[in-house]
Design an enzyme around this catalytic site. Structure first.
Site, PDB file in Angstrom:
ATOM      1  N   SER A 118      -4.111  -4.195 -36.650  1.00 54.85           N
ATOM      2  CA  SER A 118      -4.894  -4.950 -35.679  1.00 54.85           C
ATOM      3  C   SER A 118      -4.339  -4.801 -34.153  1.00 54.85           C
ATOM      4  O   SER A 118      -4.393  -3.876 -33.706  1.00 54.85           O
ATOM      5  CB  SER A 118      -4.827  -6.220 -36.306  1.00 54.85           C
TER       6      SER A 118
ATOM      7  N   ASP B 148     -14.412  -4.588 -42.358  1.00 52.75           N
ATOM      8  CA  ASP B 148     -13.800  -5.274 -41.024  1.00 52.75           C
ATOM      9  C   ASP B 148     -15.009  -5.851 -40.232  1.00 52.75           C
ATOM     10  O   ASP B 148     -15.774  -4.834 -39.693  1.00 52.75           O
ATOM     11  CB  ASP B 148     -12.969  -4.521 -40.089  1.00 52.75           C
TER      12      ASP B 148
ATOM     13  N   HIS C  28     -11.046  -7.637 -42.400  1.00 54.29           N
ATOM     14  CA  HIS C  28      -9.955  -7.203 -41.476  1.00 54.29           C
ATOM     15  C   HIS C  28      -8.470  -7.520 -42.308  1.00 54.29           C
ATOM     16  O   HIS C  28      -7.392  -6.918 -42.069  1.00 54.29           O
ATOM     17  CB  HIS C  28     -10.061  -8.138 -40.054  1.00 54.29           C
TER      18      HIS C  28
END
Length: 344
Positions: free
Chosen positions: A131, A285, A314
């Site tokens: 991320s 995601d 995610h």
């Protein structure tokens, strides 16, 4: 697991890209394992949004690819996360809402001082991150191509997309609408805003299929409300609101194409990467999408794609799902041993 207690590198008169100078910028970091005599076994593993060094420990251990008996793993904390310099721990005149805007490159520049000057490491075996950690991984590969042998960004991208930015705006708006927020000069925590923030995030962190199939039951929750109050709200309940907003700005403005010399040209920036790069988006995601990473690897000379399968969206990169954790760990092993290139 950590080799030592949490350490802090103090950077005096640290000038940010905005031009603001922090008299003392503090970069908190944790290390795992020992640096070898040739300083050739270092791995850098930056943190993600609202996480800290402990958030990365699921991928570090003697039974994992990032084995501290073999590698020296450095985990620097993101500016704004409440551990490194942040709105919540910086003195006036940069406290709270007066904390300056910090870019991904500001983070990488501070980390470079840690790696190259403090530890004397001139080449990193691997830079890896999830991320916002992936945003930093890409920036490392562009800013310091000669230092990064391998890069593994997962559940991330080299540039925050417009759709991703809109998602982040919804989080910002939700948090700041709490009357207690008082433009960031709150006397009491904006609890309602933090609670709403967590519930907005809940719709984005996992996929539609995750909720449709009730996969939250695998985490021990009996229903949606139980999941929201028991999983999502605790994620942000102890976070400082100004810290969250500072990290959101950093995330929202991530873009390797704005690196000096790249002139806003994303393919040019990606083409400058010399690292052996394995990009790993999660199949479902919702804001760092596989389609975006398919575009990315087409422009990285030694870039390859390996998509994390499944419905966890995610949060596939968070280590909570054993299947995803095993898949990511195997990919790290393959990249470090050269098998990723053989399988391309």
């Amino acid at each position: 697991m950590p080799t030592t207690a949490l350490q802090t590198l103090e950077l005096q008169d640290f000038r940010l890209e905005s031009g603001t100078v922090l008299p003392t910028a503090r970069l908190a970091y944790q290390t795992y394992g020992e640096l070898n005599e040739t300083k050739s076994n270092a791995v850098l593993f930056p943190t993600w949004f609202a996480g800290d060094h402990t958030s990365n420990e699921w991928l570090i251990g003697p039974d994992r690819a990032l084995d501290p008996r073999e590698y020296f793993v450095i985990v620097p904390n993101l500016f704004g996360n409440g551990v490194s310099s942040s709105p919540s721990n910086t003195p006036a005149p940069h406290a709270g809402p007066d904390f300056p805007r910090v870019t991904i490159r500001d983070n990488v520049r501070a980390q470079h001082v840690l790696v190259a000057d403090h530890f004397g490491v001139q080449r990193l075996e691997l830079v890896i991150g999830c991320s916002m950690g992936a945003l930093q991984t890409y920036q490392w590969a562009v800013s310091h191509p000669g230092m990064v042998a391998r890069a593994l960004p997962f559940c991330g991208a080299p540039k925050t997309s417009p759709h991703n930015a809109v998602f982040l705006e919804s989080l910002r708006a939700t948090l700041t609408l709490d009357a207690a927020f008082q433009n960031g000069r709150y006397e009491t925590r904006p609890v309602a805003g933090l609670r709403a923030f967590s519930r907005v995030y809940a719709a984005w962190g996992f996929s539609q299929a995750f909720y449709r199939e009730g996969a939250y039951r695998r985490l021990g929750f009996t229903g949606l409300e139980d999941f929201l109050t028991g999983f999502w709200e605790p994620n942000f309940a102890d976070q400082d609101a100004n810290d969250l907003l500072a990290m959101l700005w950093t995330w929202q403005n991530a873009d390797v194409s704005t690196t000096p010399g790249m002139d806003g040209d994303l393919p040019r920036a990606l083409g400058s990467i010399t690292a052996d790069l394995l990009a790993m988006p999660a199949e479902k995601d919702l804001y760092f999408t596989p389609e975006d990473e398919e575009y990315t690897v087409r422009h990285v000379p030694n870039g390859r794609l390996r998509t994390i399968p499944g419905i966890w969206g995610h949060l596939s990169g968070g280590g909570a799902n054993p299947d995803d954790a095993a898949f990511i760990n195997a990919a790290v092993h393959d990249l470090l041993t050269g098998k990723a290139r053989e399988q391309a």
